[in-house]
Enzyme design. Structure first.
Site, PDB file in Angstrom:
ATOM      1  N   CYS A 122       6.386  -4.857   0.674  1.00  0.00           N
ATOM      2  CA  CYS A 122       5.105  -5.097  -0.003  1.00  0.00           C
ATOM      3  C   CYS A 122       4.372  -3.775  -0.263  1.00  0.00           C
ATOM      4  O   CYS A 122       3.955  -3.100   0.674  1.00  0.00           O
ATOM      5  CB  CYS A 122       4.275  -6.031   0.889  1.00  0.00           C
ATOM      6  SG  CYS A 122       2.526  -6.109   0.508  1.00  0.00           S
ATOM      7  N   CYS A 136       0.869  -3.481   1.081  1.00  0.00           N
ATOM      8  CA  CYS A 136       0.934  -3.396   2.552  1.00  0.00           C
ATOM      9  C   CYS A 136       1.180  -1.950   2.986  1.00  0.00           C
ATOM     10  O   CYS A 136       0.628  -1.488   3.987  1.00  0.00           O
ATOM     11  CB  CYS A 136       2.048  -4.272   3.101  1.00  0.00           C
ATOM     12  SG  CYS A 136       1.850  -6.021   2.768  1.00  0.00           S
TER      13      CYS A 136
END
Length: 103
Positions: free
Chosen positions: A31, A34
């Site tokens: 991600c 992230c």
């Protein structure tokens, strides 16, 4: 204080039984947002050391916990106090936004 790796094995002890509030970053390796959130969460862990525990939970490794707390998109930050999820924020957040969410 270092960021704690949160797993199903230590969730009860590190989060539910914590004497201080716990900010848990739900994330995944693949991600992009992230990966941007990670260093900001690390910075918050340093700034709030002793007042707030900060942990990271990999949703790919701990999918059951992610489901339990209705984490539908990542990154998601959840603040736990006294064993209860009291605040939940989805998406990337700046250090200022994280400060505003902490007690």
């Amino acid at each position: 204080m270092a960021v704690v790796k949160i797993t199903a094995d230590n969730f009860e002890e590190e989060v539910m039984k914590s004497e201080v509030p716990v900010l848990v970053d739900f994330w995944a390796v693949w991600c992009g947002p992230c990966q941007m959130q990670g260093p900001v969460v690390d910075e918050a862990a340093e700034e709030f050391a002793g007042k707030v525990k900060v942990g990271k939970l990999n949703v790919d490794e701990e999918g059951t916990l992610a489901q339990k707390y209705n984490v539908m998109s990542i990154p998601t930050l959840i603040l736990f106090q006294n064993g209860q999820a009291v605040k939940k924020e989805m998406g990337f957040h700046s250090l200022e936004e994280i400060r505003a969410m902490l007690p």
